[in-house]
Design a protein around this motif. Structure first.
Motif, mmCIF file in Angstrom:
data_model
loop_
_atom_site.group_PDB
_atom_site.id
_atom_site.type_symbol
_atom_site.label_atom_id
_atom_site.label_comp_id
_atom_site.label_asym_id
_atom_site.label_seq_id
_atom_site.Cartn_x
_atom_site.Cartn_y
_atom_site.Cartn_z
ATOM 1 N N SER A 29 -5.439 2.330 1.378
ATOM 2 C CA SER A 29 -5.585 3.630 1.989
ATOM 3 C C SER A 29 -6.025 3.873 3.019
ATOM 4 O O SER A 29 -6.961 3.171 3.429
ATOM 5 C CB SER A 29 -5.725 4.636 0.680
ATOM 6 N N SER A 51 -0.902 1.516 0.748
ATOM 7 C CA SER A 51 0.302 2.405 -0.012
ATOM 8 C C SER A 51 0.117 3.956 0.349
ATOM 9 O O SER A 51 1.133 4.783 0.003
ATOM 10 C CB SER A 51 -0.031 2.582 -1.498
ATOM 11 N N THR A 52 -0.978 4.280 0.846
ATOM 12 C CA THR A 52 -1.387 5.820 1.282
ATOM 13 C C THR A 52 -1.580 6.089 2.540
ATOM 14 O O THR A 52 -2.701 5.258 3.031
ATOM 15 C CB THR A 52 -1.926 6.455 0.295
ATOM 16 N N THR A 71 5.226 -2.813 2.986
ATOM 17 C CA THR A 71 6.219 -2.893 2.041
ATOM 18 C C THR A 71 5.708 -1.877 0.799
ATOM 19 O O THR A 71 6.545 -1.595 0.114
ATOM 20 C CB THR A 71 6.504 -4.287 1.610
ATOM 21 N N TYR A 72 4.449 -1.581 0.557
ATOM 22 C CA TYR A 72 4.181 -0.995 -0.370
ATOM 23 C C TYR A 72 3.674 0.608 -0.093
ATOM 24 O O TYR A 72 3.315 1.254 -0.822
ATOM 25 C CB TYR A 72 2.796 -1.486 -1.393
ATOM 26 N N LYS A 74 4.176 4.131 0.202
ATOM 27 C CA LYS A 74 4.684 4.965 -0.670
ATOM 28 C C LYS A 74 4.442 6.622 -0.221
ATOM 29 O O LYS A 74 5.302 7.463 -0.422
ATOM 30 C CB LYS A 74 4.460 5.016 -2.323
ATOM 31 N N THR A 75 3.337 6.643 0.051
ATOM 32 C CA THR A 75 2.915 8.168 0.353
ATOM 33 C C THR A 75 2.251 8.249 2.012
ATOM 34 O O THR A 75 1.351 7.649 2.395
ATOM 35 C CB THR A 75 1.718 8.627 -0.625
#
Length: 78
Positions: A29, A51-52, A71-72, A74-75
């Protein structure tokens, strides 16, 4: 990134094509302060675990492919 950082350079955390590469950045993150105005090209290229991402009011420019291969991711908090 702390308040003294005003730009994130191109390729700073870019990695190769595989998590097994010697220079893989295991970043999950990011919190980017209001003082950052630019994210350079390919800065987080292939940071697969990211991911964030959250950034402040000062961001004006995101370079080409800055988050390509994440690729991960998401946010994204603006």
């Amino acid at each position: 990134f702390g308040s003294s950082v005003t730009r994130i350079p191109a390729y700073i955390f870019a990695t190769g094509s595989s998590k097994s590469d010697d220079k893989y950045a295991h970043i999950t993150s990011l919190v980017i302060s209001d003082n950052v105005s630019e994210i350079g090209s390919d800065a987080f290229f292939n940071c697969y675990d990211l991911s964030t991402v959250s950034w402040g009011k000062g961001l004006k420019t995101i370079g080409a492919s800055a988050f390509e291969g994440c690729t991960y991711l998401k946010t994204i908090v603006l």
